[in-house]
Motif scaffolding. Structure first.
Motif, PDB file in Angstrom:
ATOM      1  N   ASP A 173     -77.629 -56.309  70.909  1.00  0.00           N
ATOM      2  CA  ASP A 173     -78.111 -56.474  69.544  1.00  0.00           C
ATOM      3  C   ASP A 173     -77.942 -57.923  69.098  1.00  0.00           C
ATOM      4  O   ASP A 173     -77.030 -58.622  69.555  1.00  0.00           O
ATOM      5  N   ARG A 174     -78.818 -58.367  68.225  1.00  0.00           N
ATOM      6  CA  ARG A 174     -78.880 -59.781  67.859  1.00  0.00           C
ATOM      7  C   ARG A 174     -77.583 -60.291  67.241  1.00  0.00           C
ATOM      8  O   ARG A 174     -77.114 -61.390  67.557  1.00  0.00           O
ATOM      9  N   PHE A 175     -76.994 -59.501  66.361  1.00  0.00           N
ATOM     10  CA  PHE A 175     -75.773 -59.940  65.691  1.00  0.00           C
ATOM     11  C   PHE A 175     -74.628 -60.087  66.685  1.00  0.00           C
ATOM     12  O   PHE A 175     -73.969 -61.131  66.747  1.00  0.00           O
ATOM     13  N   THR A 176     -74.372 -59.049  67.474  1.00  0.00           N
ATOM     14  CA  THR A 176     -73.241 -59.102  68.404  1.00  0.00           C
ATOM     15  C   THR A 176     -73.432 -60.176  69.456  1.00  0.00           C
ATOM     16  O   THR A 176     -72.484 -60.902  69.797  1.00  0.00           O
ATOM     17  N   MET A 177     -74.647 -60.317  69.983  1.00  0.00           N
ATOM     18  CA  MET A 177     -74.868 -61.351  70.992  1.00  0.00           C
ATOM     19  C   MET A 177     -74.682 -62.745  70.388  1.00  0.00           C
ATOM     20  O   MET A 177     -74.181 -63.654  71.053  1.00  0.00           O
ATOM     21  N   SER A 178     -75.049 -62.908  69.120  1.00  0.00           N
ATOM     22  CA  SER A 178     -74.797 -64.185  68.442  1.00  0.00           C
ATOM     23  C   SER A 178     -73.304 -64.449  68.337  1.00  0.00           C
ATOM     24  O   SER A 178     -72.835 -65.584  68.548  1.00  0.00           O
ATOM     25  N   LEU A 179     -72.542 -63.414  68.003  1.00  0.00           N
ATOM     26  CA  LEU A 179     -71.084 -63.562  67.903  1.00  0.00           C
ATOM     27  C   LEU A 179     -70.480 -63.925  69.247  1.00  0.00           C
ATOM     28  O   LEU A 179     -69.673 -64.860  69.349  1.00  0.00           O
ATOM     29  N   VAL A 180     -70.849 -63.207  70.296  1.00  0.00           N
ATOM     30  CA  VAL A 180     -70.265 -63.451  71.614  1.00  0.00           C
ATOM     31  C   VAL A 180     -70.596 -64.858  72.111  1.00  0.00           C
ATOM     32  O   VAL A 180     -69.730 -65.565  72.645  1.00  0.00           O
ATOM     33  N   GLU A 181     -71.833 -65.295  71.920  1.00  0.00           N
ATOM     34  CA  GLU A 181     -72.204 -66.641  72.349  1.00  0.00           C
ATOM     35  C   GLU A 181     -71.450 -67.698  71.563  1.00  0.00           C
ATOM     36  O   GLU A 181     -71.042 -68.729  72.121  1.00  0.00           O
ATOM     37  N   TYR A 182     -71.233 -67.460  70.272  1.00  0.00           N
ATOM     38  CA  TYR A 182     -70.474 -68.405  69.463  1.00  0.00           C
ATOM     39  C   TYR A 182     -69.020 -68.482  69.942  1.00  0.00           C
ATOM     40  O   TYR A 182     -68.435 -69.575  70.035  1.00  0.00           O
ATOM     41  N   LEU A 183     -68.436 -67.323  70.248  1.00  0.00           N
ATOM     42  CA  LEU A 183     -67.070 -67.304  70.751  1.00  0.00           C
ATOM     43  C   LEU A 183     -66.952 -68.068  72.068  1.00  0.00           C
ATOM     44  O   LEU A 183     -65.982 -68.798  72.291  1.00  0.00           O
ATOM     45  N   LYS A 184     -67.924 -67.915  72.942  1.00  0.00           N
ATOM     46  CA  LYS A 184     -67.902 -68.626  74.225  1.00  0.00           C
ATOM     47  C   LYS A 184     -67.914 -70.129  74.002  1.00  0.00           C
ATOM     48  O   LYS A 184     -67.192 -70.879  74.677  1.00  0.00           O
ATOM     49  N   ARG A 185     -68.743 -70.582  73.052  1.00  0.00           N
ATOM     50  CA  ARG A 185     -68.860 -72.024  72.810  1.00  0.00           C
ATOM     51  C   ARG A 185     -67.613 -72.605  72.181  1.00  0.00           C
ATOM     52  O   ARG A 185     -67.386 -73.818  72.239  1.00  0.00           O
ATOM     53  N   HIS A 186     -66.783 -71.762  71.536  1.00  0.00           N
ATOM     54  CA  HIS A 186     -65.632 -72.270  70.799  1.00  0.00           C
ATOM     55  C   HIS A 186     -64.309 -71.763  71.359  1.00  0.00           C
ATOM     56  O   HIS A 186     -63.303 -71.718  70.646  1.00  0.00           O
ATOM     57  N   ARG A 187     -64.286 -71.428  72.633  1.00  0.00           N
ATOM     58  CA  ARG A 187     -63.051 -70.925  73.238  1.00  0.00           C
ATOM     59  C   ARG A 187     -61.889 -71.894  73.103  1.00  0.00           C
ATOM     60  O   ARG A 187     -60.742 -71.490  72.943  1.00  0.00           O
TER      61      ARG A 187
END
Length: 295
Positions: free
Chosen positions: A228-242
């Protein structure tokens, strides 16, 4: 409600020195509430977030993972034994390392609420319990199909916003959290949090009343969307800011594009007594290890 008759028992644990934000450990409850293979994306949502938490140091004994259907073994799955959320099929989310605590018919609104308040039948395994305390930060993530003031479990039953509000209030009375961050990816998600008035609670929900949650890309090989668009946006953001200790939840919220989501996310923070700019991603999505046991 079903839980009001339970005898409340408090967990007495070790004493810890606290860091500057006052919490000493982290717990996460991740729930995929959907069955039927066309809801593959909900399992991909949950497992994507689960893997990101583990990348950030969360041990499995501090994650309660609830997956209502094993789509990796579904006869309709064209790539058996796998769940993917990426177009290239580069990362199998259902690998041999995952630890699912509740699955199938064990995933329902009652088991979910029991996990939150720690009111289980005698003999329940330690791995199926969340042993949080008044100094814990708790992340609760749910994905599935819902509507105004409810989320369905396995298309057979539902939890309402009132149920959730009563459960979180009982958690507070039992000193089960210092701060609780609730995330919902479902249609009309924000309505689930509207009845909650418990101190220390805040939420980020993907859609407002009357709005839906939408899938990402359709995979022609698996014949279903992969998230889903929201969750995938969250996961990608988390990856970029680990590696960014000071990235905030508010900053992520501001990146969300209602045009892309086709919905207006709701970030509710009126029940926390700290500045919103100090609600760091790392305090909920990374496991806290900088604590000293002094007992």
């Amino acid at each position: 409600m079903w839980f009001t008759s339970f005898i409340i028992s408090f967990i007495i644990g070790s004493t810890f020195t606290l860091s500057s934000d006052g919490h000493n450990d982290n717990w996460a409850v991740i729930v995929d509430a959907s069955n039927f293979f066309f809801n593959y994306r909900h399992e991909a949502n949950a497992l994507s977030l689960y893997h990101e938490l583990r990348e950030n140091g969360f041990p499995d004994d501090h994650i309660i993972l609830m997956i209502s259907e094993d789509f990796s073994g579904n006869v309709r799955n064209q790539i058996p034994g796998t769940i993917y959320s990426d177009r290239s099929h580069s990362c199998n989310l259902f690998d041999e390392t995952i630890q699912v605590d509740y699955k199938g018919y064990d995933v329902n609104e009652e088991s979910f609420m029991r996990v939150l308040v720690d009111s289980h039948p005698e003999g329940t395994a330690r791995s199926r319990r969340m042993l949080s305390t008044e100094n814990s930060n708790v992340l609760v993530y749910i994905t599935g199909h819902g509507g105004e003031n409810f989320l369905k479990f396995r298309d057979q039953s539902a939890i309402t916003g009132d149920d959730l509000a009563n459960t979180i209030e009982l958690m507070h009375k039992k000193k089960r959290f210092k701060s609780l961050f609730f995330i919902a990816d479902t249609c009309q998600a924000s309505t689930l949090a509207e009845q909650i008035h418990t101190p220390g609670f805040f939420s980020l929900c993907c859609s407002s009343v009357g709005e839906s949650s939408y899938a990402t890309h359709f995979d022609p090989k698996i014949h279903t969307p992969l998230g889903d668009r929201f969750t995938m946006s969250l996961v990608e953001y988390l990856k970029r800011h680990r590696n960014n200790r000071y990235a905030t939840i508010e900053e992520f919220y501001r990146t969300l594009n209602p045009g892309y989501l086709e919905a207006h996310p709701v970030f509710r923070t009126d029940l926390v007594n700290v500045p919103v700019k100090t609600l760091y991603l790392a305090d909920y999505f990374s496991y806290k290890t900088q604590v000293q046991n002094i007992t």
